[in-house]
Each structure stands twice: as structure tokens, then as C-alpha cells.
Design a protein around this motif. Structure first.
Motif, short mmCIF file in Angstrom:
data_model
loop_
_atom_site.label_atom_id
_atom_site.label_comp_id
_atom_site.label_asym_id
_atom_site.label_seq_id
_atom_site.Cartn_x
_atom_site.Cartn_y
_atom_site.Cartn_z
N ALA A 32 0.80 -1.57 0.02
CA ALA A 32 0.05 -0.05 0.10
C ALA A 32 0.68 1.35 0.27
O ALA A 32 0.47 2.17 -0.40
N ILE A 33 2.08 0.94 0.03
CA ILE A 33 3.01 2.54 0.06
C ILE A 33 4.18 2.09 -1.02
O ILE A 33 4.98 3.14 -1.51
N GLY A 34 3.28 1.14 -1.76
CA GLY A 34 4.51 1.10 -3.21
C GLY A 34 5.38 0.18 -3.20
O GLY A 34 6.92 0.25 -4.44
N THR A 35 5.69 -0.60 -1.62
CA THR A 35 7.15 -1.48 -2.31
C THR A 35 6.99 -2.55 -3.08
O THR A 35 6.04 -3.63 -3.03
N THR A 36 7.70 -3.41 -3.78
CA THR A 36 7.91 -4.06 -4.15
C THR A 36 7.49 -5.61 -4.07
O THR A 36 8.45 -5.93 -3.03
N LEU A 37 6.32 -6.27 -4.01
CA LEU A 37 6.33 -7.06 -3.25
C LEU A 37 7.27 -8.85 -4.05
O LEU A 37 7.80 -9.27 -4.02
N TRP A 38 6.88 -8.45 -5.38
CA TRP A 38 6.58 -9.52 -5.83
C TRP A 38 5.92 -9.07 -7.72
O TRP A 38 5.74 -8.07 -7.83
N MET A 39 6.90 -9.85 -8.52
CA MET A 39 6.71 -9.89 -9.69
C MET A 39 6.57 -11.31 -10.61
O MET A 39 7.08 -12.34 -10.03
N VAL A 59 8.54 1.69 -5.77
CA VAL A 59 8.25 1.76 -7.15
C VAL A 59 8.54 3.31 -7.59
O VAL A 59 8.99 4.34 -8.53
N ALA A 60 8.47 4.18 -6.97
CA ALA A 60 8.95 5.92 -6.91
C ALA A 60 10.57 6.18 -7.31
O ALA A 60 10.83 6.87 -8.15
N GLU A 61 11.01 4.72 -6.04
CA GLU A 61 12.55 4.81 -6.29
C GLU A 61 13.49 4.40 -8.02
O GLU A 61 13.81 4.98 -9.28
N SER A 64 12.43 6.97 -10.68
CA SER A 64 13.21 8.05 -10.64
C SER A 64 14.66 7.23 -12.37
O SER A 64 15.27 8.18 -12.10
N MET A 65 14.54 6.42 -11.19
CA MET A 65 15.81 5.44 -12.26
C MET A 65 15.38 5.13 -13.64
O MET A 65 16.44 4.63 -14.49
N GLY A 66 13.69 5.49 -14.15
CA GLY A 66 13.98 5.40 -15.59
C GLY A 66 13.71 3.95 -15.83
O GLY A 66 13.31 3.74 -17.24
N ILE A 67 13.19 2.30 -14.86
CA ILE A 67 12.77 1.18 -15.38
C ILE A 67 11.16 1.95 -15.62
O ILE A 67 11.94 0.75 -17.14
N PHE A 68 10.36 1.85 -15.23
CA PHE A 68 9.17 3.19 -15.97
C PHE A 68 8.83 3.87 -15.69
O PHE A 68 9.43 5.05 -14.61
N SER A 69 8.26 4.79 -16.94
CA SER A 69 8.08 6.00 -16.82
C SER A 69 6.04 5.74 -17.30
O SER A 69 6.11 5.67 -18.59
N PRO A 70 5.08 6.60 -17.20
CA PRO A 70 5.18 6.90 -15.93
C PRO A 70 4.81 5.43 -14.84
O PRO A 70 5.07 4.25 -15.06
N SER A 71 5.04 4.90 -13.45
CA SER A 71 5.11 4.17 -12.82
C SER A 71 3.11 4.15 -12.46
O SER A 71 2.15 4.95 -11.36
N ILE A 72 2.68 3.38 -12.95
CA ILE A 72 1.70 2.88 -12.68
C ILE A 72 1.15 2.76 -11.36
O ILE A 72 0.30 3.36 -10.89
N THR A 73 1.70 2.67 -10.51
CA THR A 73 1.38 1.69 -8.80
C THR A 73 1.62 3.87 -8.27
O THR A 73 0.71 3.79 -7.19
N ARG A 74 1.99 4.53 -8.79
CA ARG A 74 1.97 5.33 -8.46
C ARG A 74 1.19 6.57 -8.13
O ARG A 74 -0.05 6.44 -7.58
N LEU A 75 0.54 6.50 -9.49
CA LEU A 75 -0.79 6.62 -10.16
C LEU A 75 -2.03 5.97 -9.26
O LEU A 75 -3.27 7.44 -8.77
N VAL A 76 -1.83 4.73 -8.88
CA VAL A 76 -2.78 4.04 -8.31
C VAL A 76 -2.81 5.16 -7.24
O VAL A 76 -4.49 4.77 -6.52
N LEU A 77 -2.17 4.91 -6.26
CA LEU A 77 -1.83 5.31 -5.15
C LEU A 77 -2.59 6.54 -4.93
O LEU A 77 -2.78 7.78 -4.03
N GLU A 78 -1.82 7.69 -5.48
CA GLU A 78 -2.55 9.21 -6.33
C GLU A 78 -3.85 9.22 -6.37
O GLU A 78 -4.87 9.91 -5.38
N THR A 79 -4.45 8.42 -6.76
CA THR A 79 -5.70 8.86 -7.42
C THR A 79 -7.38 7.49 -6.85
O THR A 79 -7.74 7.94 -6.21
N GLY A 80 -6.42 7.04 -6.24
CA GLY A 80 -7.35 5.76 -4.49
C GLY A 80 -8.51 4.78 -5.40
O GLY A 80 -8.94 4.74 -5.60
N LYS A 81 -7.87 5.20 -7.41
CA LYS A 81 -8.88 3.58 -8.11
C LYS A 81 -7.65 3.42 -9.81
O LYS A 81 -7.03 3.40 -9.66
#
Length: 474
Positions: A32-39, A59-61, A64-81
Motif C-alpha cells: 500500500a505504500i508502493g514497495t515491490t513485493l513480487w513480479m 516504485v518511486a525510486e 526515478s531510475m527510468g525503469i518505467f515511466s510513469p509508475s502505474i502503482t504511483r498513479l493508482v495510489l495518488e488517485t485511489g482508483k
């Protein structure tokens, strides 16, 4: 234990992991805070890093490293949906990614699951990557528009099912989707302000202010300072703290300039500058400011006539008239009269704690009335008769005198008076029509126009029937 639970109990965690790993689509799970658990393996491959270097990192880190842009996890946490977007991974591949919230037993976010599908190769083979991205963007905009339409309440003055009015509502939707200046024209009372608000509510600017400026209601000496603001001490009597103008108040939103035809000529050049360059200068300031606003203007005057008369700048007119919208008068969409009548009847019954209803005779009169004041006149009339009607059912006697006169004319058409010849009867009806039209329209020119005759013919009829015109009616 139900059948589904019984089947699931036979699965081992290793089975579920194996199932996820055979998928070609990426599955990425965070807390719930964006820490990667598994893939799964597909997601590991698209990130280009081993799981051991990704699990435990936020995922924020990684963004910022350019692994993916934008982070969909960050967007979901910001919008709540649930959120969908196009994601660029390692600056080389594009993925269609959707993020989902998995709630805990209290309904709060517990896990974020990102599902990604590589669309790069499929699009590259047809050389249509940019077209597809644009198409996806357009689909996203259309979905947002539908959501805004569902959430916005339709103002009463936007009620209508006539063909011309449905075409107008469709045009409002198209205009709302673009960020261009709009000029709304129409007679007094058609609801130009409501139509401007509707465009704003359906636009991308819907969450920002809608600022309504009536150019005819602000004194000419004050309108510049009201629009653009002023610095402290800019003029005698100015506030020592200065003032923010209405343009600044509408930042990111919509500035609605009602009665634009009444804007003083010396200010029209400054409005033109705002439209062309999106810049303005407060009174007493020495630098220009940028304004992020959409301009919607409205008028019931013929701006081209004012241009020809030298009262309105031709360059400003053409700059305003990029997307012209004309709201038709109520007499040109008579199919919409009944829905509006019943809407306002219900509204004012509730407001004034009444249970009024229209009689058939009243509905007939109101349907045939030409409503020179349009929807505003209809609204005011319905409230008046809801308050003043003598009985539950509204009768002809409850209507204003000019409308009762219309009923009298209709009755005279149906009543056979054997003492009059056909010519005399027609003349009597014509005289009554002229009298009632004159009471409604007040001037000979407007009355002749409403009756569909020339002013000279109207004056001959007035003289023939001995009708006395009051001062101001000539």
C-alpha cells in the motif's frame, strides 16, 4: 465448504506462482505504500533487472531510475482508483498498463497489482505506433467525458428533445472536448449562461473555477480593474494591498464574458491580447502575466452589426467567433415546451409546498404562446401561477392577462356569431390578435415582426381598427 473453496484448497502457492509465470503479460505486485513485493517472469523481463534487485524497492525510486515511466502503482495510489495508461519501460518499449487496488478487510488499500501488456511490436509491424497512442489517448478522453456527463446534473434550461436542440447538445459535447474560444449567441432568456457552464463542466477544466463576468453590469470605469486587477496604489482610492482580477481568479478554468457586445471599445484591444497571447497586465504593473484560461463569450446582439457601426473591433470579433454556437429561441423548438413546463411545475410545487397541475386548456394556451422571453419567461410564469393559482388545477383565469387574451381569441375562432359576416368576424379576430401581440411586444416594430408582417402594414391595421398606441409603442 463450497465447491470453489474446495477446489482452491487443492492449489499450492507454488502452483499459483507457476500459473503467473507462464503468462505473457506482466504482473507486478506492490504494497500500500508502493514497495515491490513480487513480479512474474514477464514483468521481470520487461524491467530488465533481476527480481532480487527489484523486490523491496519502492516504485518511486524505480521510476526515478527510468525503469518505467510513469509508475502505474504511483498513479493508482495518488488517485485511489483503477488507472490505465501507456507506460514506457527502459526508454524502449511501450506497454498498456492497468493498476488495480486489492483492499483489506476494512476496505483500505492492501496491495496494488499492475497488469502490463507489450504493444510495441504489434504496433511497429504496422508502422502505426503514434496513431495507436493518439487513438488510446482519444479513447481515454472520451471515457473521461462520459464520466463527467454522468456526474454533472443537467440544468433545467438544457432540457429538450427536439431535433434542433439535440443537435445543439451534441455540439456542446464536441466543443467541450477542445480548448478553443467559443461565442454563444441567442436571444435574451435562452440560457446562454447555462450552456457556457455546461461546456465548462464537460471540459478538462471542470475542476477549476468558472468565472462569470457580465460586461454590461460593471461600470465602464471599473471593468478594467475588475478583469485584470491592479497593483497597490495604482490609482486614487485603490486598495493598498492591490487586487486580483477576474482573469487571475479563473486560472486553469473558464472565463465567461457575458454581454460581450457591451465591453468598452478601449478595453477590446486588451481582451484581444489576452485571446492571442494569453497575457495581460494589471493596472499599475510594468510586466505582463500569463493566463491559463479558456474564454467563452456570449451576446444577444448582432456583433457584425456593431463591427459595421464601429463599436466593436473586427479583429476581436473574428478571434471570438472561432466556435460559434447559436441557442435557438423557445418558439423554434416547441416540442420542448411541455417538458420544461412540467420540470418547473415540479420544481416550484416542491419549493412552495403545493400540488398544482395544469388543466388541458392552460397547456394548450402555453403551448401556442410564442414565449418572447424564452425559458426565463417560462420559468418565471410557472412560479407565479404555482403561487397565485386559486385551485389545485391551474385554470385560464390564473394566467396573466396577455395569455388569457390568447384563450379568448381561440374561443372566438370556434364560436359562431351569426350576427357578423365572415369578413367582419375575421376583422374582429385580427384586431384582437394585434391588441394581444402589442401588449406582449410593446413596440410596433417588434409586434409587426412577431405577427410576420411589415411595420407599415401593421400601422395601417392599427389605423383601420382605431387602436391607440401608447407612448413608446410607436
Amino acid at each position: 465448504m463450497n465447491k470453489e473453496a474446495e477446489i482452491l484448497s487443492k492449489f499450492k502457492l507454488s502452483h499459483l506462482i507457476d500459473i503467473f509465470n507462464v503468462l505473457a503479460d506482466g504482473i507486478y505486485i506492490s504494497d500500500a505504500i508502493g514497495t515491490t513485493l513480487w513480479m512474474n517472469n514477464a514483468s521481470e523481463n520487461l524491467c530488465g533487472l533481476p527480481k532480487s534487485e527489484l523486490i523491496g524497492r519502492n516504485v518511486a525510486e524505480l521510476e526515478s531510475m527510468g525503469i518505467f515511466s510513469p509508475s502505474i502503482t504511483r498513479l493508482v495510489l495518488e488517485t485511489g482508483k483503477t488507472t490505465t495508461t501507456i507506460q514506457l519501460v527502459n526508454n524502449r518499449s511501450r506497454y498498456l498498463v492497468t493498476g488495480y487496488i486489492i483492499p483489506d478487510e476494512h476496505g483500505k488499500p492492501d496491495l496494488i497489482v499492475a497488469h502490463s501488456r507489450d504493444i510495441t511490436e504489434a504496433v511497429r509491424t504496422s508502422s502505426q505506433l503514434e496513431e495507436t497512442v493518439a487513438l488510446l489517448r482519444r479513447y481515454s478522453q472520451e471515457i473521461d467525458l462520459m464520466k463527467r456527463e454522468a456526474q454533472s446534473s443537467m440544468p433545467a434550461t438544457l432540457i429538450g428533445s427536439s431535433r434542433s436542440y439535440l443537435s445543439l447538445l451534441e455540439l456542446l459535447k464536441k466543443v467541450a472536448a477542445v480548448d478553443t474560444t467559443v461565442l454563444i449567441t441567442g436571444e435574451t432568456g435562452v440560457g446562454k449562461t447555462y450552456h457556457a457552464e455546461h461546456i465548462h463542466k464537460l471540459s478538462d477544466r471542470c475542476d477549476a473555477p468558472f468565472v462569470h463576468v457580465n460586461c454590461s453590469a460593471i461600470p465602464e470605469s471599473l471593468i478594467e480593474s475588475e478583469l485584470f486587477g491592479y497593483q497597490k496604489g495604482a490609482f486614487t482610492g485603490a486598495s493598498q494591498t492591490g487586487k486580483i482580477g477576474l482573469v487571475k481568479m479563473a486560472e486553469k478554468g473558464t472565463l465567461f464574458l457575458d454581454e460581450i457586445s457591451e465591453l468598452p471599445f478601449h478595453l477590446q484591444s486588451k481582451l484581444l491580447l489576452l485571446l492571442q497571447n494569453k497575457t495581460y497586465m494589471p493596472i499599475g504593473d510594468t510586466k505582463a502575466y500569463t493566463a491559463d484560461v479558456r474564454i467563452i463569450a456570449a451576446t444577444n446582439a448582432n456583433l457584425l452589426d456593431r463591427v459595421k457601426a464601429g463599436k466593436f473591433r473586427h479583429d476581436l470579433y473574428y478571434r471570438l467567433n472561432i466556435l460559434p454556437i447559436n441557442v435557438p429561441p423557445l418558439r423554434e423548438r416547441t416540442e420542448d415546451i411541455f417538458p420544461l413546463l412540467y420540470f418547473y411545475l415540479q420544481k416550484f410545487n416542491i419549493k412552495h409546498n403545493q400540488a398544482r397541475k395544469f388543466s388541458t386548456e392552460v397547456l394548450d394556451v402555453l403551448h401556442h404562446y410564442d414565449w418572447p422571453g424564452n425559458v426565463r419567461e417560462l420559468e418565471n410564469l410557472v412560479e407565479r401561477i404555482v403561487i397565485t393559482a386559486k385551485n389545485v388545477e391551474i385554470q385560464i383565469s390564473d394566467l396573466p392577462e396577455e395569455l388569457r387574451g390568447m384563450s379568448t381569441i381561440e374561443e372566438s375562432l370556434l364560436t359562431l356569431d351569426t350576427s357578423l359576416s365572415l369578413t367582419e368576424r375575421i376583422e374582429k379576430i385580427e384586431a384582437e390578435l394585434i391588441l394581444q401581440a402589442l401588449k406582449t411586444h410593446k413596440s410596433s416594430r417588434k409586434t409587426a415582426q412577431a405577427l410576420g408582417i411589415t411595420q407599415s402594414l401593421f400601422m395601417r391595421r392599427v389605423k383601420k381598427y382605431g387602436i391607440q398606441l401608447e407612448p413608446g409603442e410607436e
